[in-house]
Scaffold this motif. Structure first.
Motif, short mmCIF file in Angstrom:
data_model
loop_
_atom_site.label_atom_id
_atom_site.label_comp_id
_atom_site.label_asym_id
_atom_site.label_seq_id
_atom_site.Cartn_x
_atom_site.Cartn_y
_atom_site.Cartn_z
N ALA A 197 2.81 5.54 18.49
CA ALA A 197 1.98 4.56 19.22
C ALA A 197 0.65 5.08 18.21
O ALA A 197 -0.18 3.97 17.67
CB ALA A 197 1.33 4.66 20.36
N LYS A 198 0.29 6.04 18.05
CA LYS A 198 -1.21 6.42 17.65
C LYS A 198 -1.14 7.52 16.43
O LYS A 198 -0.44 8.45 16.31
CB LYS A 198 -2.09 7.12 18.80
N ASP A 201 -2.54 11.20 17.77
CA ASP A 201 -1.72 12.26 18.14
C ASP A 201 -1.15 12.93 17.09
O ASP A 201 -0.60 14.06 17.16
CB ASP A 201 -0.60 11.56 19.24
N LYS A 202 -1.03 12.32 15.68
CA LYS A 202 -0.11 13.03 14.78
C LYS A 202 -0.82 13.28 13.53
O LYS A 202 -0.24 13.48 12.37
CB LYS A 202 1.07 11.73 14.53
N ASN A 224 -0.39 0.47 11.64
CA ASN A 224 -1.35 -0.51 12.04
C ASN A 224 -2.77 0.04 11.54
O ASN A 224 -3.56 -0.82 11.15
CB ASN A 224 -1.39 -0.96 13.33
N PHE A 270 2.28 -9.31 24.10
CA PHE A 270 2.95 -7.93 24.20
C PHE A 270 4.01 -8.24 25.22
O PHE A 270 3.83 -7.69 26.52
CB PHE A 270 1.90 -6.75 24.75
N MET A 290 1.59 -6.66 15.44
CA MET A 290 2.78 -6.05 14.96
C MET A 290 3.64 -5.17 15.84
O MET A 290 2.92 -4.09 16.42
CB MET A 290 2.41 -5.32 13.65
N LEU A 291 4.66 -5.50 16.34
CA LEU A 291 5.55 -4.50 17.33
C LEU A 291 6.82 -4.08 16.86
O LEU A 291 7.22 -3.11 17.47
CB LEU A 291 5.91 -5.50 18.30
N PRO A 316 8.95 6.42 17.51
CA PRO A 316 9.78 5.15 17.24
C PRO A 316 9.10 4.29 16.31
O PRO A 316 7.96 4.27 16.03
CB PRO A 316 9.85 4.42 18.78
N PHE A 320 10.43 0.13 20.99
CA PHE A 320 11.68 0.06 21.29
C PHE A 320 12.00 -0.18 22.83
O PHE A 320 13.32 -0.17 22.78
CB PHE A 320 12.17 1.36 20.86
N GLU A 321 11.03 -0.14 23.44
CA GLU A 321 11.49 0.04 25.03
C GLU A 321 11.90 -1.56 25.13
O GLU A 321 12.24 -2.16 26.17
CB GLU A 321 10.37 0.19 25.93
#
Ligand code: AMP
Length: 391
Positions: A197-198, A201-202, A224, A270, A290-291, A316, A320-321
């Motif tokens: 997601a973010k 965090d990375k 994004n 979403f 964008m998903l 992911p 992907f859920e």
């Protein structure tokens, strides 16, 4: 691995205190998934065969840390372990104290004692030396086999190693061995795939991998934020406006090492059943988000991966859920399955993605620790690893 494991020490007649990860899902006393218990069996069986007596400890769930709570008792774990091992597993009503010390002292070679949840003491998570010292009274040698908690310095994962000689169990050994292949003396080309997601965090892992890897492929919501930083319209996509400057700095530092998607699957809500379409990343409209990565990106990433000799993957490529936005993640999982390379999959979502895609067995290593594997890839020395004796 340059740390000692149970293989490197004489275990005969010794009483071992072993930290395992028995944090299994339990509802109303019933364990719904015992894979974490099964994952520790090789170490348990080995030390018992070598003639050791074994005291086991773990945390389970998130108790308040103010004493016993039935909901978080390790008792069901003792029962399941007994069934899996095919031998009695004694159970201690606490993890420290005189009664537990007496139970541990009475343990004979080949016997097993499981302690009650270490997190019934809040001080344990604070790495309180008082708890560490009391735990250390229960054994002569500390075996660390809980990789998933090795990034946290707590009494049962790190503190106790200040009072006892410490060695790795097999699970821990395998984790360190493979994650080291993705952080030290890597076989090249080395391609790292980062999603999720973010960006926030990375950041540390991106920075470390820009130093270590030959290519860093970006996917997921994280992309994004990079696109917005480049001035692209992102519609309603998940964007972290607070780290746009950091994203810009990373892009400038990375040059062509950092590879971003060229197309994506966008949706007008979403929701798995929302309207969706594939567009270039330069054509995202207001009201759309964008998903997932698109087919051109999948092909481009698969092409870069083809020649890789080492690949590490964390996060992911899309939501992907939801089945309609899982294609990118599964395609990357399948691309990795076909490679003749060392493939190291971080724990958490990437681990569940390779399992869902049915290719987990084709990976060199699927980590059992989400946070721990991420910190390893960030280049941090995990406290639970640092505490082990050098070879
Ligand atoms: P992380 O825990 O940071 O690895 O993020 C994993 C989560 O990122 C998953 O729950 C995904 O659904 C989510 N995710 C991946 N791609 C996107 C995206 N394009 N937009 C929103 N969420 C995403």
């Amino acid at each position: 691995m340059n740390k000692k494991s149970v293989r490197d020490v004489d275990l005969k007649g010794k009483r071992l205190l072993m930290r395992a990860d028995f944090n299994v899902p339990i509802k109303d006393g019933v364990i719904s998934d015992d894979k974490r218990i099964k994952a520790t069996l090789p170490t348990i069986q080995y030390v018992l065969e070598q003639g050791a007596a074994l005291v086991l400890m773990s945390h389970l769930g998130r108790p308040a840390g103010t004493g016993y709570e039935a909901e978080f008792s390790m008792k069901p774990v003792a029962e399941r372990l007994e069934a899996l091992l095919g031998k009695p597993v004694k159970f201690a009503p606490d993890c420290i104290g005189a009664e537990v010390e007496a139970l541990a002292a009475a343990l004979q070679p080949g016997e097993v004692l499981l302690l009650e949840n270490v997190r019934f003491y809040k001080a344990e998570t604070k790495n309180d030396p008082k708890i560490s010292e009391q735990l250390a009274k229960l054994g002569e040698l500390f075996v660390m086999d809980a990789f998933g908690t090795a990034h946290r310095a707590q009494s049962s994962t790190e503190g106790v190693a200040h009072y006892l000689p410490a060695v790795a169990g097999f699970l821990m050994e395998k984790e360190v061995e493979f994650l080291s292949k993705a952080t030290e003396d890597v076989a090249r080309p080395y391609v790292v795939i980062l999603g999720g997601a973010k960006v926030s965090d990375k950041i540390a892992v991106i920075q470390n991998m820009l130093k270590l890897a030959d290519k860093v492929l970006i996917g997921g919501g994280m992309a994004n934020t990079f696109f917005k930083a480049q001035g692209l319209e992102m519609g309603d996509s998940l964007v972290e406006d607070g780290v746009l400057d950091t994203a810009r700095a990373l892009l400038a530092e990375a040059g062509d090492k950092l590879v971003l998607p060229v197309d994506g699957v966008i949706a007008n809500a979403f929701d798995n059943d929302a309207h969706s379409k594939v567009v270039p990343v330069t054509a995202i409209e207001p009201g759309w988000r964008m998903l997932d990565i698109g087919p051109e990106t999948i092909a481009k990433y698969a092409d870069i991966l083809k020649t890789a000799k080492t690949v590490a993957w964390n996060g992911p490529m899309g939501v992907f859920e939801m089945a309609n936005f899982a294609k990118g993640t599964f395609a990357i999982a399948e691309a990795l399955a076909d490679l003749n390379a060392v493939t190291v999959i971080g724990g958490g979502d990437s681990a569940s993605a390779v399992k869902k895609a049915g290719v987990a067995a084709k990976m060199s290593h699927v980590s059992t620790g989400g946070g721990a594997s991420l910190e390893f890839l960030e280049g941090k020395v995990l406290p639970g690893v640092a505490a082990l004796q050098d070879k």
